[in-house]
Design a protein around this motif. Structure first.
Motif, PDB file in Angstrom:
ATOM      1  N   ILE A 175       9.468  -1.718  -6.254  1.00 20.67           N
ATOM      2  CA  ILE A 175       8.883  -1.490  -4.898  1.00 20.67           C
ATOM      3  C   ILE A 175       7.720  -2.728  -4.713  1.00 20.67           C
ATOM      4  O   ILE A 175       7.707  -3.469  -5.781  1.00 20.67           O
ATOM      5  CB  ILE A 175       7.896  -0.057  -5.050  1.00 20.67           C
ATOM      6  N   ALA A 176       7.353  -2.832  -3.472  1.00 14.93           N
ATOM      7  CA  ALA A 176       6.392  -3.882  -3.345  1.00 14.93           C
ATOM      8  C   ALA A 176       4.967  -3.765  -3.906  1.00 14.93           C
ATOM      9  O   ALA A 176       4.654  -2.357  -3.806  1.00 14.93           O
ATOM     10  CB  ALA A 176       6.185  -4.148  -1.610  1.00 14.93           C
ATOM     11  N   GLN A 177       4.757  -4.511  -4.742  1.00 11.31           N
ATOM     12  CA  GLN A 177       3.499  -4.354  -5.437  1.00 11.31           C
ATOM     13  C   GLN A 177       2.116  -5.043  -5.043  1.00 11.31           C
ATOM     14  O   GLN A 177       1.154  -4.327  -4.877  1.00 11.31           O
ATOM     15  CB  GLN A 177       3.554  -4.615  -6.957  1.00 11.31           C
ATOM     16  N   LYS A 178       2.167  -6.304  -4.640  1.00  7.34           N
ATOM     17  CA  LYS A 178       0.979  -6.938  -3.999  1.00  7.34           C
ATOM     18  C   LYS A 178       1.655  -8.289  -3.206  1.00  7.34           C
ATOM     19  O   LYS A 178       2.442  -8.795  -3.698  1.00  7.34           O
ATOM     20  CB  LYS A 178       0.078  -7.315  -5.127  1.00  7.34           C
ATOM     21  N   VAL A 179       0.757  -8.679  -2.494  1.00  9.32           N
ATOM     22  CA  VAL A 179       0.868  -9.914  -1.698  1.00  9.32           C
ATOM     23  C   VAL A 179       0.735 -11.187  -2.595  1.00  9.32           C
ATOM     24  O   VAL A 179      -0.333 -11.051  -3.246  1.00  9.32           O
ATOM     25  CB  VAL A 179       0.256 -10.032  -0.291  1.00  9.32           C
ATOM     26  N   ALA A 180       1.771 -11.920  -2.683  1.00 13.53           N
ATOM     27  CA  ALA A 180       1.346 -13.146  -3.410  1.00 13.53           C
ATOM     28  C   ALA A 180       1.821 -14.436  -2.838  1.00 13.53           C
ATOM     29  O   ALA A 180       2.873 -15.202  -2.774  1.00 13.53           O
ATOM     30  CB  ALA A 180       2.178 -13.105  -4.937  1.00 13.53           C
ATOM     31  N   PRO A 181       0.916 -14.885  -1.809  1.00 10.52           N
ATOM     32  CA  PRO A 181       1.200 -15.898  -0.697  1.00 10.52           C
ATOM     33  C   PRO A 181       1.852 -17.205  -1.705  1.00 10.52           C
ATOM     34  O   PRO A 181       1.086 -17.440  -2.578  1.00 10.52           O
ATOM     35  CB  PRO A 181       0.090 -16.096  -0.090  1.00 10.52           C
ATOM     36  N   LEU A 182       2.704 -17.680  -1.052  1.00 15.85           N
ATOM     37  CA  LEU A 182       3.271 -18.810  -1.663  1.00 15.85           C
ATOM     38  C   LEU A 182       2.530 -20.035  -0.967  1.00 15.85           C
ATOM     39  O   LEU A 182       2.619 -21.608  -1.442  1.00 15.85           O
ATOM     40  CB  LEU A 182       4.740 -19.021  -1.307  1.00 15.85           C
ATOM     41  N   LYS A 214       0.916  -1.217  -0.237  1.00 12.22           N
ATOM     42  CA  LYS A 214       0.141   0.043   0.184  1.00 12.22           C
ATOM     43  C   LYS A 214       0.828   1.235  -0.050  1.00 12.22           C
ATOM     44  O   LYS A 214       0.616   2.407  -0.678  1.00 12.22           O
ATOM     45  CB  LYS A 214      -0.984  -0.030   1.400  1.00 12.22           C
ATOM     46  N   ASN A 215       2.128   1.114   1.017  1.00 15.41           N
ATOM     47  CA  ASN A 215       2.884   2.302   0.843  1.00 15.41           C
ATOM     48  C   ASN A 215       4.068   2.426  -0.027  1.00 15.41           C
ATOM     49  O   ASN A 215       5.000   3.061   0.013  1.00 15.41           O
ATOM     50  CB  ASN A 215       3.337   2.516   2.357  1.00 15.41           C
ATOM     51  N   LEU A 263       9.184 -13.198   1.161  1.00 15.87           N
ATOM     52  CA  LEU A 263       8.834 -14.169   0.296  1.00 15.87           C
ATOM     53  C   LEU A 263       7.296 -14.159  -0.048  1.00 15.87           C
ATOM     54  O   LEU A 263       6.535 -14.022   1.038  1.00 15.87           O
ATOM     55  CB  LEU A 263       9.033 -15.586   0.452  1.00 15.87           C
ATOM     56  N   GLY A 264       6.884 -13.876  -1.345  1.00 19.57           N
ATOM     57  CA  GLY A 264       5.520 -13.989  -1.452  1.00 19.57           C
ATOM     58  C   GLY A 264       4.896 -12.271  -1.619  1.00 19.57           C
ATOM     59  O   GLY A 264       3.640 -12.104  -0.999  1.00 19.57           O
ATOM     60  N   VAL A 265       5.877 -11.509  -1.613  1.00 19.42           N
ATOM     61  CA  VAL A 265       5.697 -10.030  -2.199  1.00 19.42           C
ATOM     62  C   VAL A 265       5.981  -9.902  -3.639  1.00 19.42           C
ATOM     63  O   VAL A 265       7.242  -9.710  -3.742  1.00 19.42           O
ATOM     64  CB  VAL A 265       6.208  -9.232  -1.034  1.00 19.42           C
ATOM     65  N   ASP A 266       5.242  -9.768  -4.643  1.00 21.74           N
ATOM     66  CA  ASP A 266       5.497  -9.278  -5.981  1.00 21.74           C
ATOM     67  C   ASP A 266       6.261  -7.970  -5.844  1.00 21.74           C
ATOM     68  O   ASP A 266       5.695  -7.032  -5.002  1.00 21.74           O
ATOM     69  CB  ASP A 266       4.376  -9.409  -6.941  1.00 21.74           C
TER      70      ASP A 266
END
Length: 95
Positions: A88-95, A22-23, A77-80
């Motif tokens: 930059i961190a774009q979205k959560v992508a759970p493994l 988000k930030n 891990l799991g953050v695109d």
């Protein structure tokens, strides 16, 4: 400071990880994002049988050693991440 960076790992929540995205938190010398596990071929075995492949292990160890040889850090891990520089961190992508 975003809590995902400052909190003890045992206290992190999903909301803390979402706040990175988000930030638009950037990668730095002490923060690295990986949306998935690296694979030599199509996909790491983790996604089909829950076993992390040797190639992914080597890549993860390389990241951890880089942190150990500097001032430490956090590997998420799991953050695109974005394609821009720095990513930059774009979205959560759970493994």
């Amino acid at each position: 400071m975003i809590s995902a960076i400052a909190k003890p790992l045992s206290d992190l929540t999903y909301a803390d990880i979402e706040a990175l995205c988000k930030n638009n938190w950037p990668e730095t010398q002490n923060v690295e994002f990986k949306g998935g596990l690296a694979a030599e071929r199509a996909q790491d075995p983790w996604y089909s049988d829950g076993r992390v492949g040797d190639y992914a292990k080597r890549k993860l160890f390389k990241e951890i050693v880089a942190f150990a040889n500097s001032s430490g850090g956090r590997l998420f891990l799991g953050v695109d991440e974005s394609k821009e520089k720095p990513p930059i961190a774009q979205k959560v992508a759970p493994l």
